[in-house]
Design a protein around this motif. Structure first.
Motif, PDB file in Angstrom:
ATOM      1  N   ALA A 104       0.957  -1.219   0.019  1.00 33.42           N
ATOM      2  CA  ALA A 104       0.182   0.255   0.184  1.00 33.42           C
ATOM      3  C   ALA A 104       0.804   1.612  -0.518  1.00 33.42           C
ATOM      4  O   ALA A 104       2.027   1.283   0.552  1.00 33.42           O
ATOM      5  CB  ALA A 104      -0.745  -0.311   1.265  1.00 33.42           C
ATOM      6  N   ASP A 109      -4.462   3.353   3.512  1.00 37.57           N
ATOM      7  CA  ASP A 109      -4.143   2.515   2.451  1.00 37.57           C
ATOM      8  C   ASP A 109      -4.358   0.964   3.157  1.00 37.57           C
ATOM      9  O   ASP A 109      -5.000   0.076   2.814  1.00 37.57           O
ATOM     10  CB  ASP A 109      -4.030   2.733   1.252  1.00 37.57           C
ATOM     11  CG  ASP A 109      -4.395   3.760   0.332  1.00 37.57           C
ATOM     12  OD1 ASP A 109      -5.013   4.718   1.209  1.00 37.57           O
ATOM     13  OD2 ASP A 109      -4.070   4.579  -0.598  1.00 37.57           O
ATOM     14  N   ILE A 155      -5.434  -0.054  -4.202  1.00 38.78           N
ATOM     15  CA  ILE A 155      -5.161   0.355  -3.937  1.00 38.78           C
ATOM     16  C   ILE A 155      -3.392   0.022  -4.068  1.00 38.78           C
ATOM     17  O   ILE A 155      -2.572   0.158  -3.785  1.00 38.78           O
ATOM     18  CB  ILE A 155      -5.099   0.146  -1.851  1.00 38.78           C
ATOM     19  CG1 ILE A 155      -6.280   0.850  -1.813  1.00 38.78           C
ATOM     20  CG2 ILE A 155      -3.765   0.151  -1.038  1.00 38.78           C
ATOM     21  CD1 ILE A 155      -6.529   0.049  -0.384  1.00 38.78           C
TER      22      ILE A 155
END
Length: 175
Positions: A104, A109, A155
């Motif tokens: 991420a 995220d 993501i």
């Protein structure tokens, strides 16, 4: 020994909350992730990176290790963005058998990835991200995340687009 609770080794509150969650491995069908309640020390991180790469000239200052999988693969914040707080650094995974990847683009995220029922090892080792939403981790992400909820695929794709040479850069460090 560098203290793991001060300065840029201060454990983010979101990770402290993640450390209180029990991840169910579910005989390989769940999440293989064991979060820590503090970062590994600078010495432990340096020792790990030197063994992982075979390069004993390195130090581990670029990484803040905060969890592992059952085989000893490590999840870390990668301090690649100068002058940015730890929560804005990407999350990476380096497996015990050489697996590696960006999970991420930031801690926020990463919380959404966990909320989808996936851990760092699953993101790096698998190409399909079958979401199994976790209500406890969803509530945690809603409380701490500063980014909007997106799918794990979105993501991971964004993070890997931002850091496309992570794997090659690690290879260059190996001896």
């Amino acid at each position: 020994m560098i203290e793991t609770t001060e300065g840029d080794r201060a454990f983010p509150p979101a990770l402290a909350d993640v450390a209180r969650v029990e991840f169910d491995y579910d005989d390989g069908e769940g999440v293989d992730f064991e979060p820590y309640d503090a970062f590994d020390s600078a010495e432990e991180t340096t020792d790990w990176l030197r063994h992982w790469t075979g390069n004993h000239q390195l130090d581990g200052d670029a990484y803040r290790v905060f969890g592992q999988d059952g085989t000893g693969g490590l999840a870390a914040l990668w301090r690649v963005r100068p002058d940015r707080p730890l929560a804005e650094q990407p999350v990476v995974f380096l497996g015990s058998e050489g697996e590696r990847g960006v999970v991420a683009a930031n801690l926020s995220d990463f919380l959404w990835v966990l909320a989808d029922g996936l851990g760092p090892m699953e993101v790096v080792e698998h190409e399909e991200y079958d979401a199994r939403p976790n209500p406890v981790l969803t509530e945690l992400a809603e409380r701490h995340a500063s980014t909007p909820r997106r799918s794990t695929r979105d993501i991971v794709t964004a993070a890997r687009s931002e850091f496309p040479t992570f794997s090659e850069d690690l290879d260059a460090l190996c001896r």
